[in-house]
Design a protein around this motif. Structure first.
Motif, short mmCIF file in Angstrom:
data_model
loop_
_atom_site.label_atom_id
_atom_site.label_comp_id
_atom_site.label_asym_id
_atom_site.label_seq_id
_atom_site.Cartn_x
_atom_site.Cartn_y
_atom_site.Cartn_z
N ALA A 30 -1.55 8.96 9.57
CA ALA A 30 -1.24 7.93 10.57
C ALA A 30 -2.51 7.31 11.15
CB ALA A 30 -0.39 8.53 11.68
N LEU A 31 -3.52 8.12 11.44
CA LEU A 31 -4.75 7.59 12.03
C LEU A 31 -5.66 6.95 10.99
CD1 LEU A 31 -5.51 10.46 14.59
CD2 LEU A 31 -4.49 8.22 15.03
N ALA A 32 -5.47 7.31 9.73
CA ALA A 32 -6.24 6.65 8.67
C ALA A 32 -5.68 5.27 8.34
CB ALA A 32 -6.26 7.53 7.42
N MET A 33 -4.39 5.06 8.63
CA MET A 33 -3.74 3.81 8.25
C MET A 33 -4.44 2.57 8.80
SD MET A 33 -1.16 2.72 6.45
CE MET A 33 -1.57 1.04 6.02
N PRO A 34 -4.73 2.49 10.11
CA PRO A 34 -5.42 1.29 10.60
C PRO A 34 -6.81 1.10 10.00
CG PRO A 34 -5.17 2.93 12.35
CD PRO A 34 -4.36 3.40 11.21
N ILE A 35 -7.49 2.21 9.69
CA ILE A 35 -8.83 2.10 9.09
C ILE A 35 -8.71 1.50 7.69
CG2 ILE A 35 -10.84 3.39 8.28
CD1 ILE A 35 -10.26 5.44 10.47
N VAL A 36 -7.77 2.01 6.91
CA VAL A 36 -7.58 1.52 5.54
C VAL A 36 -7.13 0.07 5.54
CG1 VAL A 36 -6.15 1.78 3.47
CG2 VAL A 36 -7.08 3.81 4.61
N PHE A 37 -6.15 -0.25 6.38
CA PHE A 37 -5.63 -1.63 6.40
C PHE A 37 -6.69 -2.59 6.93
CE2 PHE A 37 -2.97 -5.12 8.16
CZ PHE A 37 -2.40 -5.52 6.96
N GLY A 38 -7.45 -2.16 7.95
CA GLY A 38 -8.51 -3.02 8.47
C GLY A 38 -9.55 -3.34 7.41
N TRP A 39 -9.90 -2.34 6.61
CA TRP A 39 -10.86 -2.55 5.52
C TRP A 39 -10.31 -3.55 4.51
CZ3 TRP A 39 -15.69 -1.64 3.79
CH2 TRP A 39 -15.92 -1.71 2.41
N ILE A 40 -9.05 -3.41 4.15
CA ILE A 40 -8.44 -4.32 3.19
C ILE A 40 -8.42 -5.74 3.74
CG2 ILE A 40 -6.27 -4.91 2.05
CD1 ILE A 40 -5.77 -1.90 1.73
N MET A 41 -8.08 -5.89 5.02
CA MET A 41 -8.05 -7.22 5.64
C MET A 41 -9.43 -7.86 5.61
SD MET A 41 -5.04 -8.20 6.73
CE MET A 41 -5.38 -9.33 8.08
N LEU A 42 -10.47 -7.09 5.86
CA LEU A 42 -11.82 -7.63 5.91
C LEU A 42 -12.38 -7.97 4.53
CD1 LEU A 42 -13.44 -5.30 8.62
CD2 LEU A 42 -12.96 -7.74 8.84
N THR A 43 -11.94 -7.24 3.52
CA THR A 43 -12.54 -7.41 2.19
C THR A 43 -11.68 -8.21 1.21
OG1 THR A 43 -11.62 -5.26 1.52
CG2 THR A 43 -13.88 -5.29 2.39
N GLN A 44 -10.36 -7.96 1.22
CA GLN A 44 -9.52 -8.59 0.20
C GLN A 44 -8.35 -9.40 0.76
OE1 GLN A 44 -9.29 -4.48 -1.54
NE2 GLN A 44 -9.28 -5.62 -3.46
N GLY A 45 -8.00 -9.15 2.02
CA GLY A 45 -6.87 -9.87 2.61
C GLY A 45 -5.57 -9.12 2.41
N ALA A 46 -4.62 -9.37 3.33
CA ALA A 46 -3.36 -8.63 3.31
C ALA A 46 -2.57 -8.86 2.02
CB ALA A 46 -2.51 -9.04 4.52
N ALA A 47 -2.70 -10.04 1.43
CA ALA A 47 -1.94 -10.34 0.21
C ALA A 47 -2.30 -9.43 -0.95
CB ALA A 47 -2.15 -11.80 -0.19
N SER A 48 -3.47 -8.80 -0.88
CA SER A 48 -3.93 -7.97 -2.01
C SER A 48 -3.13 -6.70 -2.19
CB SER A 48 -5.41 -7.62 -1.82
OG SER A 48 -5.58 -6.78 -0.69
N VAL A 49 -2.33 -6.31 -1.17
CA VAL A 49 -1.58 -5.06 -1.28
C VAL A 49 -0.21 -5.26 -1.95
CG1 VAL A 49 -2.72 -4.10 0.74
CG2 VAL A 49 -0.50 -5.22 1.01
N ARG A 50 0.10 -6.48 -2.32
CA ARG A 50 1.36 -6.71 -3.04
C ARG A 50 1.36 -5.96 -4.36
NH1 ARG A 50 1.51 -13.29 -2.25
NH2 ARG A 50 2.11 -13.29 -0.03
N THR A 51 2.50 -5.41 -4.70
CA THR A 51 2.57 -4.61 -5.93
C THR A 51 3.91 -4.83 -6.61
OG1 THR A 51 2.46 -2.38 -6.84
CG2 THR A 51 3.46 -2.61 -4.66
#
Length: 281
Positions: A30-51
């Motif tokens: 749970a506490l890692a989730m914002p860190i991981v998502f924040g990194w993705i937002m900064l580097t690749q954008g939210a759209a990159s998690v589509r699967t």
């Protein structure tokens, strides 16, 4: 690798302060989730998690959660250095599973490395003595097998999914089942214990980002040997918090296991390079 060693040391500390294993798992994710998502937002954008492979991610999450239970359990039940050393046998077990399940060609070189690795395990666990609790050894070995299966799943997912995507979905999908389990085990803690739980999540999230970034910016053949630096950190943390110092046999066995793992990684690198050369030719 330093963050990973810190996380496992904190899991052990939390257990000694009465924290349930499920609590450590829940706060880790749970506490890692914002860190991981924040990194993705900064580097690749939210759209990159589509699967398009949500089923594969669910399978990886299910097996991953069970693997985390046994991995955390191994560090709780065993000294840090010994638990870390046994964990290094994952490439050895993964090689066996690849040969048996995926029918991958495995020559005399890699089978010899597997044999040397298992000799190293025997030296570490010293089956002729009662140096380590049998339950702890059993949990650690099961964790290695589960992690090896996870490695095969990740190899399959890696054909279409980036490392960040896989990390995101594992973290995200694991929170609901852990949240349900928390209904039955959640409890109040003192401020220091809450701080330990927070650091488990933060160090775990940073470890995931570090490994993802390492694989993004350097070849796998360069990154994977760095896994073995965890042994140094685990030894230092074990001495700092528990005044533990590895047995001489642990160092001998660790040397054999690390040599085996590195040789397997090198042979895999050579095999893949040869395959690429054939394709180019």
């Amino acid at each position: 690798m330093l963050c990973l060693a810190i996380m496992f040391a904190l899991v052990k500390l939390a257990s000694e302060r009465g924290v349930h294993l499920v609590e450590s798992l829940f706060y880790r994710q749970a506490l890692a989730m914002p860190i991981v998502f924040g990194w993705i937002m900064l580097t690749q954008g939210a759209a990159s998690v589509r699967t398009q492979r949500i089923g594969g991610h669910i399978s990886r999450t299910t097996l991953g959660l069970v693997g985390m239970v046994f991995n955390f359990g191994a560090y709780i039940l065993l000294p840090l250095t010994e638990a870390t050393t046994i964990g290094f046998t994952m490439p050895i077990v993964a090689t066996i599973l690849s040969a048996v399940l995926l029918k991958e060609a495995t020559g005399i070189h890699r089978w010899s490395a597997v044999l040397i690795g298992f000799v190293g395990v025997l030296v570490v666990v010293r089956p002729d003595t009662a140096h380590f609790p049998p339950l702890g050894l059993a949990v650690a070995l099961v964790a290695v097998v589960l992690t090896s299966f996870i490695a095969l799943l990740l190899r399959d997912l890696g054909r279409t999914e980036g490392a960040s995507v896989t990390v995101f979905w594992f973290t995200f999908l694991s929170i609901p089942p852990l949240g349900i389990a928390m209904i039955f085990v959640a409890q109040a803690h003192d401020p220091l214990t809450w701080g330990i739980l927070a650091m488990i999540g933060i160090s775990g999230g940073l470890a995931q980002l570090g490994m993802t970034g390492a694989l993004r910016w350097a070849p796998v053949s360069v990154v994977l040997p760095m896994d073995y630096s965890t042994l140094l950190w685990a030894t230092a943390l074990g001495w700092l918090f528990w005044n533990e110092w590895p047995q001489p046999t642990t160092w001998i066995g660790a040397a054999l296991i690390v040599a085996s793992g590195l040789y397997i990684a090198w042979r895999e690198h050579i095999r893949l390079k040869a395959a690429r050369d054939v394709v180019v030719a």
